[in-house]
Design an enzyme around this catalytic site. Structure first.
Site, PDB file in Angstrom:
ATOM      1  N   MET A  87      -1.441  -6.028 -12.133  1.00 34.02           N
ATOM      2  CA  MET A  87      -1.786  -7.158 -13.006  1.00 34.02           C
ATOM      3  C   MET A  87      -1.857  -8.442 -12.189  1.00 34.02           C
ATOM      4  O   MET A  87      -1.811  -9.548 -12.737  1.00 34.02           O
ATOM      5  CB  MET A  87      -0.771  -7.295 -14.145  1.00 34.02           C
ATOM      6  CG  MET A  87      -0.782  -6.077 -15.074  1.00 34.02           C
ATOM      7  SD  MET A  87      -0.159  -6.420 -16.715  1.00 34.02           S
ATOM      8  CE  MET A  87       1.454  -7.052 -16.355  1.00 34.02           C
ATOM      9  N   ASN A  92      -0.804 -11.466  -9.327  1.00 36.59           N
ATOM     10  CA  ASN A  92       0.398 -12.213  -8.950  1.00 36.59           C
ATOM     11  C   ASN A  92       1.206 -11.361  -7.968  1.00 36.59           C
ATOM     12  O   ASN A  92       2.393 -11.111  -8.159  1.00 36.59           O
ATOM     13  CB  ASN A  92       1.209 -12.580 -10.198  1.00 36.59           C
ATOM     14  CG  ASN A  92       2.264 -13.630  -9.890  1.00 36.59           C
ATOM     15  OD1 ASN A  92       2.142 -14.381  -8.935  1.00 36.59           O
ATOM     16  ND2 ASN A  92       3.306 -13.666 -10.684  1.00 36.59           N
ATOM     17  N   LEU A  93       0.517 -10.953  -6.923  1.00 39.75           N
ATOM     18  CA  LEU A  93       1.010  -9.867  -6.070  1.00 39.75           C
ATOM     19  C   LEU A  93       2.133 -10.306  -5.137  1.00 39.75           C
ATOM     20  O   LEU A  93       2.169 -11.449  -4.680  1.00 39.75           O
ATOM     21  CB  LEU A  93      -0.151  -9.311  -5.240  1.00 39.75           C
ATOM     22  CG  LEU A  93      -1.341  -8.799  -6.054  1.00 39.75           C
ATOM     23  CD1 LEU A  93      -2.430  -8.276  -5.122  1.00 39.75           C
ATOM     24  CD2 LEU A  93      -0.928  -7.723  -7.045  1.00 39.75           C
ATOM     25  N   HIS A 115       3.636  -4.759  -4.069  1.00 35.80           N
ATOM     26  CA  HIS A 115       2.270  -4.295  -4.356  1.00 35.80           C
ATOM     27  C   HIS A 115       1.535  -3.940  -3.053  1.00 35.80           C
ATOM     28  O   HIS A 115       0.816  -2.941  -2.985  1.00 35.80           O
ATOM     29  CB  HIS A 115       1.462  -5.386  -5.051  1.00 35.80           C
ATOM     30  CG  HIS A 115       1.933  -5.747  -6.421  1.00 35.80           C
ATOM     31  ND1 HIS A 115       2.514  -6.951  -6.717  1.00 35.80           N
ATOM     32  CD2 HIS A 115       1.865  -5.057  -7.596  1.00 35.80           C
ATOM     33  CE1 HIS A 115       2.800  -7.012  -7.998  1.00 35.80           C
ATOM     34  NE2 HIS A 115       2.431  -5.877  -8.568  1.00 35.80           N
ATOM     35  N   GLN A 163      -0.604  -4.471 -23.553  1.00 36.12           N
ATOM     36  CA  GLN A 163       0.774  -4.059 -23.271  1.00 36.12           C
ATOM     37  C   GLN A 163       1.781  -5.195 -23.444  1.00 36.12           C
ATOM     38  O   GLN A 163       2.954  -5.023 -23.123  1.00 36.12           O
ATOM     39  CB  GLN A 163       0.873  -3.436 -21.877  1.00 36.12           C
ATOM     40  CG  GLN A 163       0.710  -4.392 -20.715  1.00 36.12           C
ATOM     41  CD  GLN A 163       0.556  -3.649 -19.390  1.00 36.12           C
ATOM     42  OE1 GLN A 163      -0.465  -3.042 -19.109  1.00 36.12           O
ATOM     43  NE2 GLN A 163       1.586  -3.679 -18.556  1.00 36.12           N
ATOM     44  N   ASP A 220       9.026   0.490 -11.871  1.00 37.33           N
ATOM     45  CA  ASP A 220       8.679   0.787 -13.266  1.00 37.33           C
ATOM     46  C   ASP A 220       8.841   2.299 -13.463  1.00 37.33           C
ATOM     47  O   ASP A 220       7.856   3.031 -13.592  1.00 37.33           O
ATOM     48  CB  ASP A 220       7.253   0.313 -13.554  1.00 37.33           C
ATOM     49  CG  ASP A 220       7.138  -1.189 -13.417  1.00 37.33           C
ATOM     50  OD1 ASP A 220       7.756  -1.907 -14.211  1.00 37.33           O
ATOM     51  OD2 ASP A 220       6.459  -1.648 -12.478  1.00 37.33           O
ATOM     52  N   SER A 273       9.500  -8.483  -7.884  1.00 33.97           N
ATOM     53  CA  SER A 273       8.805  -8.417  -9.165  1.00 33.97           C
ATOM     54  C   SER A 273       7.990  -9.686  -9.336  1.00 33.97           C
ATOM     55  O   SER A 273       8.428 -10.764  -8.921  1.00 33.97           O
ATOM     56  CB  SER A 273       9.837  -8.315 -10.300  1.00 33.97           C
ATOM     57  OG  SER A 273       9.238  -8.665 -11.533  1.00 33.97           O
ATOM     58  N   SER A 274       6.829  -9.542  -9.971  1.00 31.62           N
ATOM     59  CA  SER A 274       6.020 -10.742 -10.239  1.00 31.62           C
ATOM     60  C   SER A 274       6.806 -11.726 -11.086  1.00 31.62           C
ATOM     61  O   SER A 274       6.611 -12.940 -10.989  1.00 31.62           O
ATOM     62  CB  SER A 274       4.742 -10.358 -10.973  1.00 31.62           C
ATOM     63  OG  SER A 274       3.993  -9.480 -10.165  1.00 31.62           O
TER      64      SER A 274
END
Ligand code: PAF
Length: 277
Positions: free
Chosen positions: A26, A28-29, A33, A57, A147, A182-183
């Site tokens: 999604m 905002n790496l 990532h 989501q 995740d 995490s973003s």
């Protein structure tokens, strides 16, 4: 590296290739990532990353509108990680009409843990991931272990729908103090950022206790309660800190391989993490 927005341009770009490796994101790496992209590279003759903030989501009170859109910086990072094609559809490219067909994962996998606290989350994830798979037609795809429930549900979806895609899992990358990348860490104030490491510390202490002590039902419940209490005392609002079996995230029985998972809110930021035992 090519940046494409439409499904037609993506397909034209991939037509000359035999084997596509894919990392859905999604945007905002962060380095986590990029590690997934590096892991994907040897799995195909072309590596594709998607960047799409998927409205389906997000719950009504979640951060869809404020989720950072950082396309240019993301593209620079993906280029440096060796990505070949970035697929960044606008909402009208991926959802030109309301997405009324959806993928409904089974309740026993999707309505527990994250799905309990974020109703509909995994329907939104599975629907967009299946659609992205149809656009990209990858031979392999890589998802992060942070995740944990998501990568498990996607594996099951691929298996049950007989999609010809190898699913790979990438390790969680951590900051020096142990906080999982995490973003959403970008939402934390400096004080919250210093505190945030305590989610992984509490999970780590649960892992130690499980390695050294009893693993019966009541011992596990006590451990979970103590962990919830420990975070509450530090000012967190935990959703869950729990011990589950790895293969289906149900309550463990003797001999099961275990994973501890947690989700908790620090101020207005909700963080998740997990550790295999
Ligand atoms: O993990 C994520 O970033 C998202 O859930 C995914 C898999 C890209 C689907 O939107």
């Amino acid at each position: 590296m090519k940046l494409v927005h439409s499904i037609a341009d993506l397909r034209a770009e991939l037509a000359q290739h035999q084997r596509t490796a894919f990392v859905p994101t999604m945007g905002n790496l962060h380095d986590g990532h990029l590690a997934l992209v590096r892991q994907a590279k040897p799995l195909g003759d072309v590596t594709v990353a998607s960047i799409f903030v998927n409205r389906l989501q997000f719950g009504p009170n979640e951060d869809f509108d404020t989720y950072p859109r950082t396309l240019q910086a993301d593209c620079e990072k993906l280029h440096s990680a060796g990505c070949d094609v970035v697929f960044a559809p606008a909402e009208k490219d991926l959802y030109p009409e309301p997405q009324t067909f959806s993928v409904q994962p089974p309740a026993e996998l999707a309505n527990i843990l994250e799905g309990h606290f974020r109703p509909g989350f995994f329907t939104g994830v599975c629907t967009v991931v299946l659609k992205l798979f149809n656009c990209v037609q990858p031979h392999a795809a890589v998802f992060g272990r942070k995740d944990y429930q998501q990568q498990m549900i996607i594996r099951r979806m691929v298996q049950q729908l007989a999609l010809p895609i190898e699913i790979h899992t990438g390790d969680t990358l951590r900051a020096d103090d142990g906080l999982a990348l995490s973003s959403r860490n970008g939402y934390l104030s400096a004080i919250e950022r210093a505190e945030a490491v305590h989610l992984s510390r509490v999970l780590q202490s649960m892992v130690q206790a499980l390695r050294q002590g009893p693993r019966g039902v009541s011992a596990i419940h006590e451990l979970e309660d103590q962990a919830m209490q420990a975070l509450r005392q530090r000012g967190w609002q935990p959703d869950y800190l729990t011990v589950r079996r790895q293969h289906d995230l149900q309550a463990p029985q003797d001999g099961d391989a275990l994973v501890v998972l947690g989700a908790a809110r620090l101020g207005s930021t909700r963080l998740i993490d997990n550790l295999e035992v």
